[in-house]
Design a protein around this motif. Structure first.
Motif, short mmCIF file in Angstrom:
data_model
loop_
_atom_site.label_atom_id
_atom_site.label_comp_id
_atom_site.label_asym_id
_atom_site.label_seq_id
_atom_site.Cartn_x
_atom_site.Cartn_y
_atom_site.Cartn_z
N VAL A 83 0.84 -1.20 0.00
CA VAL A 83 0.00 0.00 0.00
C VAL A 83 0.87 1.25 0.00
O VAL A 83 0.62 2.20 -0.75
CB VAL A 83 -0.96 -0.01 1.21
CG1 VAL A 83 -1.70 1.30 1.33
CG2 VAL A 83 -1.94 -1.16 1.09
N GLU A 84 1.91 1.26 0.83
CA GLU A 84 2.81 2.41 0.87
C GLU A 84 3.53 2.60 -0.46
O GLU A 84 3.71 3.72 -0.92
CB GLU A 84 3.82 2.26 2.01
CG GLU A 84 3.21 2.41 3.38
CD GLU A 84 2.55 3.76 3.62
OE1 GLU A 84 3.11 4.79 3.21
OE2 GLU A 84 1.45 3.77 4.19
N VAL A 85 3.93 1.51 -1.07
CA VAL A 85 4.61 1.58 -2.37
C VAL A 85 3.64 2.09 -3.43
O VAL A 85 4.01 2.93 -4.27
CB VAL A 85 5.20 0.21 -2.75
CG1 VAL A 85 5.74 0.22 -4.16
CG2 VAL A 85 6.29 -0.18 -1.76
N PRO A 123 -5.65 2.69 3.71
CA PRO A 123 -4.74 3.11 4.78
C PRO A 123 -3.57 2.13 4.90
O PRO A 123 -3.68 0.99 4.45
CB PRO A 123 -5.60 3.09 6.04
CG PRO A 123 -6.88 2.45 5.69
CD PRO A 123 -6.96 2.30 4.21
N SER A 124 -2.49 2.57 5.51
CA SER A 124 -1.32 1.71 5.65
C SER A 124 -1.61 0.56 6.62
O SER A 124 -2.60 0.56 7.33
CB SER A 124 -0.13 2.52 6.16
OG SER A 124 -0.37 2.93 7.49
N LYS A 125 -0.70 -0.41 6.66
CA LYS A 125 -0.86 -1.57 7.55
C LYS A 125 -0.96 -1.15 9.01
O LYS A 125 -1.75 -1.70 9.77
CB LYS A 125 0.32 -2.54 7.39
CG LYS A 125 0.16 -3.56 6.33
CD LYS A 125 1.30 -4.55 6.38
CE LYS A 125 1.17 -5.57 5.28
NZ LYS A 125 2.29 -6.49 5.25
N ASP A 126 -0.15 -0.17 9.41
CA ASP A 126 -0.17 0.28 10.80
C ASP A 126 -1.52 0.89 11.16
O ASP A 126 -2.05 0.64 12.24
CB ASP A 126 0.95 1.28 11.06
CG ASP A 126 2.33 0.63 11.01
OD1 ASP A 126 2.40 -0.60 11.21
OD2 ASP A 126 3.31 1.35 10.76
N VAL A 127 -2.09 1.68 10.26
CA VAL A 127 -3.39 2.28 10.52
C VAL A 127 -4.48 1.21 10.57
O VAL A 127 -5.35 1.23 11.44
CB VAL A 127 -3.73 3.35 9.45
CG1 VAL A 127 -5.15 3.85 9.58
CG2 VAL A 127 -2.75 4.51 9.53
N LEU A 128 -4.40 0.23 9.64
CA LEU A 128 -5.38 -0.86 9.66
C LEU A 128 -5.27 -1.69 10.95
O LEU A 128 -6.29 -2.09 11.52
CB LEU A 128 -5.18 -1.77 8.44
CG LEU A 128 -5.66 -1.20 7.12
CD1 LEU A 128 -5.25 -2.13 5.97
CD2 LEU A 128 -7.15 -0.99 7.12
N ARG A 129 -4.04 -1.92 11.40
CA ARG A 129 -3.86 -2.65 12.66
C ARG A 129 -4.45 -1.87 13.83
O ARG A 129 -5.08 -2.45 14.72
CB ARG A 129 -2.38 -2.91 12.90
CG ARG A 129 -1.80 -3.98 12.02
CD ARG A 129 -0.33 -4.17 12.28
NE ARG A 129 0.21 -5.18 11.38
CZ ARG A 129 1.42 -5.13 10.86
NH1 ARG A 129 2.25 -4.15 11.19
NH2 ARG A 129 1.83 -6.07 10.05
#
Length: 169
Positions: A83-85, A123-129
């Motif tokens: 997602v970030e990429v 959203p990024s992985k951190d936000v999803l977590r």
């Protein structure tokens, strides 16, 4: 095949096998400073950018990707957060109009260029977590709030009884 071709094929095989995702792009018209700028921003997000021969890449892929392998092809790959990429690529493409995304593969599944754009909107992985953690914690925090309120109600009743006894005495 010549030894250098075998080495190149083995290198592409290793990159494809070790990548969680691979996005294919047409880099036609990108000059070296622009390419280096894109490589730097991708590297900061754990991705790599390599120009490959279509024939070699098609041989390395498990699925038939000949529809994507037309013209000049660069592969953007890595094992981090796709997602970030995708966000980096979308931002770069919006500013420079290059590279043109052809499609790609995420965890072995084929995706289109539109799917890459949709990935960039997530959203990024951190936000999803964090969202998942908040969802999981909500029932527990509500239960604690209810239990706390019951204890507080009991304290209020006892306090009222004490006040009443004091007034009677």
């Amino acid at each position: 095949m010549r030894p250098e071709k075998i080495a190149e094929a083995n290198e592409i095989d290793a990159r494809v096998a070790g990548a969680l995702y691979m996005i294919l792009a047409d880099y036609n018209g990108m000059d070296m400073p622009t390419t280096n700028e894109l490589k730097k921003s991708l590297r900061e997000n754990g991705a790599s950018f390599n120009v490959v021969k279509n024939r070699m890449l098609n041989r390395a892929l498990s699925e038939d990707a000949s529809a994507l392998l037309k013209g000049q092809t660069a592969m953007i790959y890595g094992d981090g957060d796709v997602v970030e990429v995708a966000k980096v690529i979308k931002k770069f493409t919006a500013a420079k109009k290059k590279p043109v995304i052809k499609g790609g593969f995420v965890e072995g599944k084929s995706i289109s260029a539109e799917d890459v754009v949709e990935l960039s909107k997530l959203p990024s992985k951190d936000v999803l977590r964090a969202m998942l953690l908040g969802t999981l914690q909500a029932p527990c925090s509500q239960l604690v709030g209810v239990m706390n309120q019951k204890v507080a109600s009991l304290v209020y009743v006892l306090s009222a009884v004490i006040d009443k006894k004091e007034q009677e005495a």
